[in-house]
Design a protein around this motif. Sequence first.
Motif, PDB file in Angstrom:
ATOM      1  N   THR A  40      74.068  51.564  52.461  1.00 36.84           N
ATOM      2  CA  THR A  40      74.484  50.594  53.476  1.00 36.84           C
ATOM      3  C   THR A  40      74.373  51.177  54.875  1.00 36.84           C
ATOM      4  O   THR A  40      73.879  50.512  55.802  1.00 36.84           O
ATOM      5  CB  THR A  40      75.925  50.145  53.214  1.00 36.84           C
ATOM      6  N   VAL A  41      74.824  52.416  55.040  1.00 39.91           N
ATOM      7  CA  VAL A  41      74.728  53.066  56.360  1.00 39.91           C
ATOM      8  C   VAL A  41      73.273  53.195  56.788  1.00 39.91           C
ATOM      9  O   VAL A  41      72.928  52.962  57.957  1.00 39.91           O
ATOM     10  CB  VAL A  41      75.414  54.444  56.310  1.00 39.91           C
ATOM     11  N   ARG A  42      72.395  53.566  55.868  1.00 39.66           N
ATOM     12  CA  ARG A  42      70.979  53.732  56.205  1.00 39.66           C
ATOM     13  C   ARG A  42      70.336  52.405  56.578  1.00 39.66           C
ATOM     14  O   ARG A  42      69.541  52.329  57.535  1.00 39.66           O
ATOM     15  CB  ARG A  42      70.249  54.360  55.019  1.00 39.66           C
ATOM     16  N   VAL A  43      70.683  51.344  55.859  1.00 37.55           N
ATOM     17  CA  VAL A  43      70.102  50.027  56.154  1.00 37.55           C
ATOM     18  C   VAL A  43      70.583  49.522  57.506  1.00 37.55           C
ATOM     19  O   VAL A  43      69.795  49.010  58.319  1.00 37.55           O
ATOM     20  CB  VAL A  43      70.455  49.028  55.040  1.00 37.55           C
ATOM     21  N   GLY A  80      76.384  40.763  63.246  1.00 35.90           N
ATOM     22  CA  GLY A  80      76.525  39.824  62.139  1.00 35.90           C
ATOM     23  C   GLY A  80      75.881  40.335  60.858  1.00 35.90           C
ATOM     24  O   GLY A  80      76.459  40.227  59.771  1.00 35.90           O
ATOM     25  N   LEU A  81      74.674  40.897  60.995  1.00 37.56           N
ATOM     26  CA  LEU A  81      73.998  41.447  59.831  1.00 37.56           C
ATOM     27  C   LEU A  81      74.757  42.640  59.252  1.00 37.56           C
ATOM     28  O   LEU A  81      74.895  42.781  58.035  1.00 37.56           O
ATOM     29  CB  LEU A  81      72.568  41.858  60.195  1.00 37.56           C
ATOM     30  N   ALA A  82      75.256  43.498  60.147  1.00 40.25           N
ATOM     31  CA  ALA A  82      76.016  44.663  59.684  1.00 40.25           C
ATOM     32  C   ALA A  82      77.284  44.235  58.964  1.00 40.25           C
ATOM     33  O   ALA A  82      77.691  44.848  57.971  1.00 40.25           O
ATOM     34  CB  ALA A  82      76.357  45.577  60.860  1.00 40.25           C
ATOM     35  N   SER A  83      77.902  43.161  59.452  1.00 31.55           N
ATOM     36  CA  SER A  83      79.115  42.662  58.798  1.00 31.55           C
ATOM     37  C   SER A  83      78.810  42.175  57.381  1.00 31.55           C
ATOM     38  O   SER A  83      79.582  42.429  56.445  1.00 31.55           O
ATOM     39  CB  SER A  83      79.723  41.528  59.624  1.00 31.55           C
ATOM     40  N   ARG A  84      77.682  41.488  57.203  1.00 30.23           N
ATOM     41  CA  ARG A  84      77.320  41.008  55.870  1.00 30.23           C
ATOM     42  C   ARG A  84      77.066  42.163  54.910  1.00 30.23           C
ATOM     43  O   ARG A  84      77.494  42.139  53.751  1.00 30.23           O
ATOM     44  CB  ARG A  84      76.088  40.117  55.959  1.00 30.23           C
ATOM     45  N   ARG A 115      78.951  45.800  50.575  1.00 31.29           N
ATOM     46  CA  ARG A 115      79.355  47.148  50.154  1.00 31.29           C
ATOM     47  C   ARG A 115      80.791  47.144  49.619  1.00 31.29           C
ATOM     48  O   ARG A 115      81.079  47.737  48.573  1.00 31.29           O
ATOM     49  CB  ARG A 115      79.240  48.102  51.337  1.00 31.29           C
ATOM     50  N   THR A 116      81.688  46.450  50.324  1.00 25.09           N
ATOM     51  CA  THR A 116      83.077  46.390  49.885  1.00 25.09           C
ATOM     52  C   THR A 116      83.205  45.713  48.531  1.00 25.09           C
ATOM     53  O   THR A 116      83.972  46.150  47.663  1.00 25.09           O
ATOM     54  CB  THR A 116      83.916  45.636  50.928  1.00 25.09           C
ATOM     55  N   ALA A 117      82.449  44.636  48.324  1.00 22.24           N
ATOM     56  CA  ALA A 117      82.511  43.913  47.060  1.00 22.24           C
ATOM     57  C   ALA A 117      82.004  44.766  45.905  1.00 22.24           C
ATOM     58  O   ALA A 117      82.622  44.807  44.824  1.00 22.24           O
ATOM     59  CB  ALA A 117      81.713  42.616  47.162  1.00 22.24           C
ATOM     60  N   ARG A 118      80.899  45.466  46.101  1.00 22.22           N
ATOM     61  CA  ARG A 118      80.338  46.289  45.033  1.00 22.22           C
ATOM     62  C   ARG A 118      81.236  47.484  44.724  1.00 22.22           C
ATOM     63  O   ARG A 118      81.462  47.819  43.551  1.00 22.22           O
ATOM     64  CB  ARG A 118      78.937  46.767  45.425  1.00 22.22           C
ATOM     65  N   THR A 119      81.764  48.107  45.761  1.00 24.44           N
ATOM     66  CA  THR A 119      82.671  49.233  45.547  1.00 24.44           C
ATOM     67  C   THR A 119      83.949  48.784  44.852  1.00 24.44           C
ATOM     68  O   THR A 119      84.454  49.457  43.947  1.00 24.44           O
ATOM     69  CB  THR A 119      83.014  49.892  46.889  1.00 24.44           C
ATOM     70  N   ARG A 174      81.172  59.949  55.315  1.00 29.86           N
ATOM     71  CA  ARG A 174      81.298  59.810  53.867  1.00 29.86           C
ATOM     72  C   ARG A 174      82.757  59.952  53.430  1.00 29.86           C
ATOM     73  O   ARG A 174      83.259  59.189  52.600  1.00 29.86           O
ATOM     74  CB  ARG A 174      80.421  60.849  53.171  1.00 29.86           C
ATOM     75  N   MET A 175      83.458  60.930  53.985  1.00 27.66           N
ATOM     76  CA  MET A 175      84.850  61.157  53.593  1.00 27.66           C
ATOM     77  C   MET A 175      85.779  60.071  54.139  1.00 27.66           C
ATOM     78  O   MET A 175      86.745  59.675  53.483  1.00 27.66           O
ATOM     79  CB  MET A 175      85.315  62.531  54.086  1.00 27.66           C
ATOM     80  N   ASN A 176      85.498  59.575  55.336  1.00 24.67           N
ATOM     81  CA  ASN A 176      86.338  58.511  55.893  1.00 24.67           C
ATOM     82  C   ASN A 176      86.069  57.161  55.233  1.00 24.67           C
ATOM     83  O   ASN A 176      86.860  56.231  55.406  1.00 24.67           O
ATOM     84  CB  ASN A 176      86.129  58.412  57.404  1.00 24.67           C
ATOM     85  N   GLY A 177      84.967  57.042  54.498  1.00 24.85           N
ATOM     86  CA  GLY A 177      84.700  55.836  53.731  1.00 24.85           C
ATOM     87  C   GLY A 177      85.243  55.894  52.313  1.00 24.85           C
ATOM     88  O   GLY A 177      84.995  54.996  51.516  1.00 24.85           O
TER      89      GLY A 177
END
Length: 374
Positions: A173-176, A190-194, A199-203, A250-253
């Motif tokens: 997600t970060v790379r995209v 807007g795109l970043a929010s989607r 990412r939140t849903a999959r995690t 990575r750690m803060n996520g």
Amino acid sequence: MVNESLRIGIANDASSLRRLSLLSYNQLAQYDSPSYYKLCAISRAAGILAARKKSIRRGFTTRIPYTFRQQLVSCYGFKIRNGALDFPVSRGKRFSIPLTKHVLEIISQPRVKVRSFTLTRNRLSLCIARDTLMIECASTVGVDRNLRNLTVGNDQETSHYDLSKCVRISNTTVRVVASFARDDARIRTGLASRYGQRRTARTGHLLHNATKAIVAVALQRRTAIVLENIEGIRSLYRKGNGQGRRYRGRMNGWSFGEAQRQIEYKARWVGLPVIRLSRRETRGSSVSCPRCGERLQSDKRLGRKLWCGKCRVVMDRDMVAAVNLARRGRVRFARSRPPIIEAQGRAVEAMKGNPTPTVIPGVDAPKLTQPTKS
């Protein structure tokens, strides 16, 4: 009504619910709406104003609050009958929304009560609560939360639940998002929010599978769940601590708080005791030998394994943490028979597909959610 209450609160510098109610209630009489909707609107406005006041006190720049998303919230006047939610919309008029089979199945369970509802343009949410009898447990099991796994165990057995896919999802997600090259910042946002929501849903789905298995095994073996206290760990990964930007990101996520939330409400839904250790009780749980208590030694060649100079054994640090947490929780558990645990906690969301379809017993829990036709 919320915006009118916000205007009155800002004009009179009122952020408490009591004062805002005294100032706003009479002025909301112009709206043809049941009185309990007005009280809910004032309550929501008070929460927004309190958050704004806190931001100002911390020195952050804030805008004048204004809500534009239409929603109807109430904990009074509604009924569940004939498979639908029936509620008043104005004086003498009521409206019904059919409920899905999943929602009806959940709210029909024993000791489940519908406490309130929230209606938006495309979603209906029911806030539910349940009182559950606590199960008598004879032992404890520790849960060690890590970036790439959840380790659960005690002296008898230890299990690992792999969460490395969460890290890969986050990195992708970060790379995209970083590859966006549009000049318009609003479109990029807007795109970043989607992508962030995806990412939140999959995690969250991966965490739900792991926490479901943890609670199911604990329920089968009748063991109380022990959670460590790792509050404040974010301060270890701040800018200026000598760490790389990617490592800090990575750690803060790391979703350690979400894992705890899911374990707590699922365990309490089935009646399992949950023991939260203090910081003092948590300290040194991953570096103390569970056999002799000596401090374990690390070696880069061993990776995440540690060795004890006294016992002459090599142990996985995650397994060591889980065993030590289980033992320390057992001491607290033995001092309080029957177990004395917290009866309340944060509200959580119960959606179709969740392992346990509701929340911490005795607590209002938003929300059973279903889409509606706008």
